[in-house]
Scaffold this motif. Structure first.
Motif, mmCIF file in Angstrom:
data_model
loop_
_atom_site.group_PDB
_atom_site.id
_atom_site.type_symbol
_atom_site.label_atom_id
_atom_site.label_comp_id
_atom_site.label_asym_id
_atom_site.label_seq_id
_atom_site.Cartn_x
_atom_site.Cartn_y
_atom_site.Cartn_z
ATOM 1 N N GLU A 79 15.749 40.040 1.484
ATOM 2 C CA GLU A 79 16.234 39.723 0.139
ATOM 3 C C GLU A 79 15.554 38.474 -0.411
ATOM 4 O OE1 GLU A 79 20.402 38.206 -1.941
ATOM 5 O OE2 GLU A 79 20.453 39.181 0.030
ATOM 6 N N VAL A 80 15.467 37.423 0.420
ATOM 7 C CA VAL A 80 14.851 36.176 -0.025
ATOM 8 C C VAL A 80 13.363 36.357 -0.286
ATOM 9 C CG1 VAL A 80 14.260 33.827 0.696
ATOM 10 C CG2 VAL A 80 16.564 34.702 1.080
ATOM 11 N N GLU A 81 12.682 37.100 0.601
ATOM 12 C CA GLU A 81 11.251 37.342 0.407
ATOM 13 C C GLU A 81 11.012 38.139 -0.868
ATOM 14 O OE1 GLU A 81 9.691 39.094 3.938
ATOM 15 O OE2 GLU A 81 9.602 37.185 5.002
ATOM 16 N N GLY A 82 11.918 39.097 -1.173
ATOM 17 C CA GLY A 82 11.785 39.865 -2.411
ATOM 18 C C GLY A 82 11.920 38.984 -3.636
ATOM 19 N N GLU A 83 12.875 38.050 -3.601
ATOM 20 C CA GLU A 83 13.069 37.134 -4.720
ATOM 21 C C GLU A 83 11.849 36.235 -4.890
ATOM 22 O OE1 GLU A 83 16.668 34.955 -4.153
ATOM 23 O OE2 GLU A 83 17.895 36.752 -3.931
ATOM 24 N N GLU A 84 11.314 35.751 -3.763
ATOM 25 C CA GLU A 84 10.130 34.890 -3.832
ATOM 26 C C GLU A 84 8.927 35.651 -4.373
ATOM 27 O OE1 GLU A 84 9.614 33.373 0.086
ATOM 28 O OE2 GLU A 84 11.183 31.836 -0.121
ATOM 29 N N ALA A 85 8.794 36.922 -3.971
ATOM 30 C CA ALA A 85 7.670 37.732 -4.465
ATOM 31 C C ALA A 85 7.789 37.956 -5.969
ATOM 32 C CB ALA A 85 7.624 39.072 -3.733
ATOM 33 N N ARG A 86 9.022 38.213 -6.447
ATOM 34 C CA ARG A 86 9.221 38.398 -7.890
ATOM 35 C C ARG A 86 8.868 37.122 -8.645
ATOM 36 N NH1 ARG A 86 13.713 41.596 -6.362
ATOM 37 N NH2 ARG A 86 15.083 39.790 -6.381
ATOM 38 N N ARG A 87 9.339 35.987 -8.144
ATOM 39 C CA ARG A 87 9.033 34.718 -8.820
ATOM 40 C C ARG A 87 7.546 34.444 -8.825
ATOM 41 N NH1 ARG A 87 13.886 32.849 -6.237
ATOM 42 N NH2 ARG A 87 12.659 32.026 -4.509
ATOM 43 N N SER A 88 6.879 34.768 -7.707
ATOM 44 C CA SER A 88 5.438 34.545 -7.620
ATOM 45 C C SER A 88 4.682 35.404 -8.620
ATOM 46 C CB SER A 88 4.955 34.848 -6.194
ATOM 47 O OG SER A 88 3.556 34.718 -6.100
ATOM 48 N N ARG A 89 5.055 36.696 -8.726
ATOM 49 C CA ARG A 89 4.390 37.568 -9.688
ATOM 50 C C ARG A 89 4.651 37.102 -11.111
ATOM 51 N NH1 ARG A 89 5.744 41.807 -5.991
ATOM 52 N NH2 ARG A 89 7.607 42.384 -7.155
ATOM 53 N N ARG A 90 5.899 36.628 -11.333
ATOM 54 C CA ARG A 90 6.250 36.143 -12.668
ATOM 55 C C ARG A 90 5.397 34.943 -13.049
ATOM 56 N NH1 ARG A 90 8.683 38.912 -16.627
ATOM 57 N NH2 ARG A 90 9.730 37.553 -18.094
ATOM 58 N N ARG A 91 5.205 34.014 -12.094
ATOM 59 C CA ARG A 91 4.379 32.828 -12.361
ATOM 60 C C ARG A 91 2.938 33.226 -12.643
ATOM 61 N NH1 ARG A 91 7.609 30.528 -8.203
ATOM 62 N NH2 ARG A 91 6.031 31.043 -6.644
ATOM 63 N N ILE A 92 2.426 34.199 -11.868
ATOM 64 C CA ILE A 92 1.052 34.667 -12.090
ATOM 65 C C ILE A 92 0.921 35.283 -13.476
ATOM 66 C CG2 ILE A 92 -0.652 36.386 -11.370
ATOM 67 C CD1 ILE A 92 0.350 35.970 -8.492
ATOM 68 N N GLN A 93 1.903 36.109 -13.867
ATOM 69 C CA GLN A 93 1.852 36.755 -15.179
ATOM 70 C C GLN A 93 1.924 35.721 -16.305
ATOM 71 O OE1 GLN A 93 5.122 39.450 -14.776
ATOM 72 N NE2 GLN A 93 3.863 41.104 -13.994
ATOM 73 N N GLU A 94 2.785 34.714 -16.146
ATOM 74 C CA GLU A 94 2.894 33.678 -17.171
ATOM 75 C C GLU A 94 1.602 32.878 -17.273
ATOM 76 O OE1 GLU A 94 6.295 31.517 -15.919
ATOM 77 O OE2 GLU A 94 7.736 32.995 -16.720
ATOM 78 N N TYR A 95 1.007 32.580 -16.111
ATOM 79 C CA TYR A 95 -0.262 31.850 -16.116
ATOM 80 C C TYR A 95 -1.358 32.668 -16.783
ATOM 81 C CZ TYR A 95 -4.571 29.743 -14.361
ATOM 82 O OH TYR A 95 -5.819 29.198 -14.273
ATOM 83 N N MET A 96 -1.423 33.971 -16.421
ATOM 84 C CA MET A 96 -2.449 34.828 -17.004
ATOM 85 C C MET A 96 -2.228 35.006 -18.502
ATOM 86 S SD MET A 96 -4.565 35.368 -14.712
ATOM 87 C CE MET A 96 -5.556 36.353 -15.821
ATOM 88 N N GLN A 97 -0.955 35.034 -18.925
ATOM 89 C CA GLN A 97 -0.669 35.151 -20.344
ATOM 90 C C GLN A 97 -1.260 33.969 -21.107
ATOM 91 O OE1 GLN A 97 0.735 37.527 -22.118
ATOM 92 N NE2 GLN A 97 0.546 36.388 -24.022
#
Length: 244
Positions: free
Chosen positions: A78-96
């Motif tokens: 569960e924790v790893e899933g949350e961290e993966a979501r946050r990581s992808r979100r940060r990447i998407q925001e950076y790429m945006q």
């Protein structure tokens, strides 16, 4: 799956520290200074009695020895899933941000952009992921499953965007709120793609009439959710178009 890599482990309390910075913080918090290198798997084991979080099996055994507590809830996945979501979100925001810089450099000024709304508080489901994050997960799934079919991904994103726009613009028109699941064109563009129907369900569509249709009831049309969906799709389309 628990991560396995060389980390620092406190010799006093058996806590695993992922970096020198974490070890220094641990020193500041506990005054423990006895560290060694470890390749033990990083876990997230929560004691059901005192809620103490243990980072590995050794630490949980040490906790049991000190307290007698033997029951732990494994929240690693569960924790790893949350961290993966946050990581992808940060990447998407950076790429945006980077994509907007590219577009500004090439075109001068960006067209008006759908604003990123504050989380749709009244519409969000319970759980660790917001509805916008779940939508992003669906689009990520479509993209990842069709890395070699850029046209299919682009068509899927644009089709989903059309659905969201049509309902937001014409909420009283039932024809925009009802989708026949057996429609061959819909199946080819969205239905057969993992994440496609899930995205529409996050927009408010529900399976009706024995599963023959996806239907969004008029009273359940949530403009904030639809605007959020449009924003996620616009970002995904822009990312997909300019990252190549």
């Amino acid at each position: 799956m628990a991560a396995k890599r060389a980390v620092l482990q406190c010799g006093d309390c058996e806590t695993l520290l992922k970096s020198v910075e974490e070890a220094q913080q641990h020193v500041n918090n506990t005054c423990h200074t006895n560290f060694r290198e470890s390749n033990e798997a990083i876990l997230n084991l929560v004691c059901t009695l005192c809620r103490k979080t243990c980072t590995c099996k050794t630490e949980s055994d040490y906790h049991t020895k000190r307290t007698g507590h033997t029951e732990f809830q494994d929240r690693t996945a569960e924790v790893e899933g949350e961290e993966a979501r946050r990581s992808r979100r940060r990447i998407q925001e950076y790429m945006q941000l980077k994509l907007e810089e590219i577009i500004k450099a090439q075109l001068g000024n960006l067209p008006p952009r759908v604003p990123v709304l504050e989380e749709e508080k009244s519409s969000l489901p319970d759980g660790p992921a917001t509805k916008a994050e779940q939508m992003s997960e669906c689009l990520w799934t479509i993209k990842q499953n069709h890395m070699d079919a850029e046209a299919k991904v682009k068509t899927a994103f644009n089709t989903l965007l059309t659905f969201a726009k049509n309902v937001a613009t014409n909420p009283d028109e039932e024809k925009y709120r009802k989708i026949r699941l057996s429609n061959a064109l819909f199946q080819d563009r969205v239905g057969k793609l993992q994440g496609g129907i899930e995205f529409l369900e996050l927009c408010g569509f529900e399976r009706m009439e024995g599963g023959e249709f996806l239907y969004l009831q008029r009273e359940k049309v949530d403009m904030d959710v639809l605007y959020s969906a449009r924003n996620e799709l616009n970002n995904a389309i822009m990312y997909d178009s300019y990252i190549r």
